[in-house]
Design an enzyme around this catalytic site. Sequence first.
Site, mmCIF file in Angstrom:
data_model
loop_
_atom_site.group_PDB
_atom_site.id
_atom_site.type_symbol
_atom_site.label_atom_id
_atom_site.label_comp_id
_atom_site.label_asym_id
_atom_site.label_seq_id
_atom_site.Cartn_x
_atom_site.Cartn_y
_atom_site.Cartn_z
ATOM 1 N N ARG A 207 4.781 29.635 -25.293
ATOM 2 C CA ARG A 207 4.044 28.754 -25.582
ATOM 3 C C ARG A 207 2.880 30.174 -25.878
ATOM 4 O O ARG A 207 2.846 31.297 -25.869
ATOM 5 C CB ARG A 207 3.013 28.774 -24.379
ATOM 6 C CG ARG A 207 3.726 28.135 -23.131
ATOM 7 C CD ARG A 207 3.289 27.793 -21.900
ATOM 8 N NE ARG A 207 3.881 26.754 -21.148
ATOM 9 C CZ ARG A 207 5.161 26.708 -20.243
ATOM 10 N NH1 ARG A 207 5.268 28.185 -20.381
ATOM 11 N NH2 ARG A 207 5.812 25.967 -19.269
ATOM 12 N N LYS A 233 3.444 30.350 -16.763
ATOM 13 C CA LYS A 233 2.199 29.565 -15.985
ATOM 14 C C LYS A 233 2.403 30.288 -14.289
ATOM 15 O O LYS A 233 3.726 30.206 -14.086
ATOM 16 C CB LYS A 233 2.213 28.377 -15.937
ATOM 17 C CG LYS A 233 2.062 27.515 -17.620
ATOM 18 C CD LYS A 233 1.314 26.227 -18.005
ATOM 19 C CE LYS A 233 1.562 25.869 -18.698
ATOM 20 N NZ LYS A 233 1.188 24.586 -18.197
ATOM 21 N N HIS A 306 2.508 24.752 -30.454
ATOM 22 C CA HIS A 306 2.755 23.932 -29.096
ATOM 23 C C HIS A 306 3.577 23.360 -29.911
ATOM 24 O O HIS A 306 4.688 22.639 -29.294
ATOM 25 C CB HIS A 306 2.068 23.440 -28.103
ATOM 26 C CG HIS A 306 2.572 22.851 -27.035
ATOM 27 N ND1 HIS A 306 2.682 23.711 -26.616
ATOM 28 C CD2 HIS A 306 2.931 21.591 -26.345
ATOM 29 C CE1 HIS A 306 2.980 23.480 -24.866
ATOM 30 N NE2 HIS A 306 3.045 21.734 -25.446
ATOM 31 N N ARG A 309 7.128 24.745 -30.062
ATOM 32 C CA ARG A 309 8.090 24.470 -28.868
ATOM 33 C C ARG A 309 8.594 23.342 -28.533
ATOM 34 O O ARG A 309 9.846 23.199 -28.094
ATOM 35 C CB ARG A 309 6.929 24.611 -28.015
ATOM 36 C CG ARG A 309 7.678 25.012 -26.227
ATOM 37 C CD ARG A 309 6.183 25.391 -25.342
ATOM 38 N NE ARG A 309 6.274 24.769 -24.200
ATOM 39 C CZ ARG A 309 7.347 25.784 -23.168
ATOM 40 N NH1 ARG A 309 7.496 26.560 -23.430
ATOM 41 N NH2 ARG A 309 7.172 25.453 -22.235
ATOM 42 N N HIS A 332 9.791 25.316 -18.420
ATOM 43 C CA HIS A 332 9.388 24.120 -17.170
ATOM 44 C C HIS A 332 9.701 24.654 -15.837
ATOM 45 O O HIS A 332 11.282 24.695 -15.142
ATOM 46 C CB HIS A 332 10.466 23.004 -17.676
ATOM 47 C CG HIS A 332 9.677 22.251 -19.540
ATOM 48 N ND1 HIS A 332 9.993 21.526 -20.165
ATOM 49 C CD2 HIS A 332 8.164 22.532 -19.667
ATOM 50 C CE1 HIS A 332 9.403 21.748 -21.102
ATOM 51 N NE2 HIS A 332 8.247 21.979 -20.797
ATOM 52 N N TYR A 341 11.711 15.157 -23.929
ATOM 53 C CA TYR A 341 12.501 15.516 -25.151
ATOM 54 C C TYR A 341 14.153 14.734 -25.545
ATOM 55 O O TYR A 341 14.557 14.551 -26.330
ATOM 56 C CB TYR A 341 13.599 16.716 -25.345
ATOM 57 C CG TYR A 341 11.195 17.367 -25.643
ATOM 58 C CD1 TYR A 341 10.762 17.491 -26.498
ATOM 59 C CD2 TYR A 341 11.292 18.621 -24.307
ATOM 60 C CE1 TYR A 341 9.779 18.141 -26.446
ATOM 61 C CE2 TYR A 341 10.857 19.542 -24.606
ATOM 62 C CZ TYR A 341 9.024 19.650 -25.110
ATOM 63 O OH TYR A 341 8.465 20.173 -25.574
#
Length: 362
Positions: A207, A233, A306, A309, A332, A341
């Site tokens: 990110r 994150k 992004h 990504r 994730h 995806y």
Amino acid sequence: MKTSIVSRRLPENINFIVAQFPEDIQEFFLEMISAERSIQTIANYAYDFALFFDYIKEKDVSIEDVNARTIKRFFRQIEHGYERTVHVKIYKINASTGRKEPTWITRTHFRENSQAGKRRKRASLRSLFRYLVKIRVLDRDPMEEYEDQSLKSRSKQRVPVFLTKEEALRLIQSVQTYHKRKNIKSKKWQEMRDLAIILLFLNTGMRVSEMFQLNQNSIQKDGDTYRIIILGKGGKERMLKLNNTVTATLNDYLRFRPEHSSPKELNALFLNKNHSRLSRKGITAVIKKYVQEANLPPKAANISPHKLRHTLATLLLSNGENLRVVQEILGHSSIQTTQIYTHVINSEKDDALDRLDGFSQI
């Protein structure tokens, strides 16, 4: 105008915002810092809260009197955009002393309220009111009542925008063509920096917030193998191997990288022209510049970090990589996020449509 310090771990402009909140709200931010939430997350909360507190101040409503109707009207007012106020520190020369002295100025700019932005603001207020109930400032959570009464909007699942392999190669090549075509006299380290940034996005899927935080010691060497440590994150770290192309480009950049960077940013991996840490906005500007140079087709003309990504995820799945592996590479927390995806890469669906080819011929 002097900046009040809520926490030295916060940037000055965010301290400025948080210092305007009631003491109980400031405590909320100190809790976030203790929980090691990212600076960007804290900044987003600060901006969201400032927007809400400005609204209730304008309506002469105290935080204790906020109800579902107040929240509904707030979201309705910002539905299609809003003015964001930011505080910027600039330096002016004092006519008496001849020295540069800091001063704060206020700027406002209009922001669109995207679907992601709306979700984030709801999440921000949900966290705020839960906290205020928890510490007994409030005896009820008006956000719960608001969400119970609200019509649930239909979730729109859009296919992620990504670059094909050929388009990604054009983006990479655009760094060299940009500097040749314009006969730019920029320093070599800036060209190598930009190429390294694009290759890192396309080969790690990190990110932009993760790229921004990279330091020189984020790159670890083990014999001939190079790995990069990414802080994701929630403070979760992941370590990814760098392939030979990325490693060579990073080493080229580090050879040219200025030695005399700002003492505060001595360890920052990517620097701007002033030799300070390259900002999120600066990284995004790098991508935008070369997307334009690559003259990509309309659907790819607005490619952002992004979306690079998205590109990596799509290319990995196209190569037959395991969904769980792709999840770990992207960082994730849930595999359901990675599964979006699979709507793009579905060879069985493609084969089924190919089998209709003879039928469709007239």
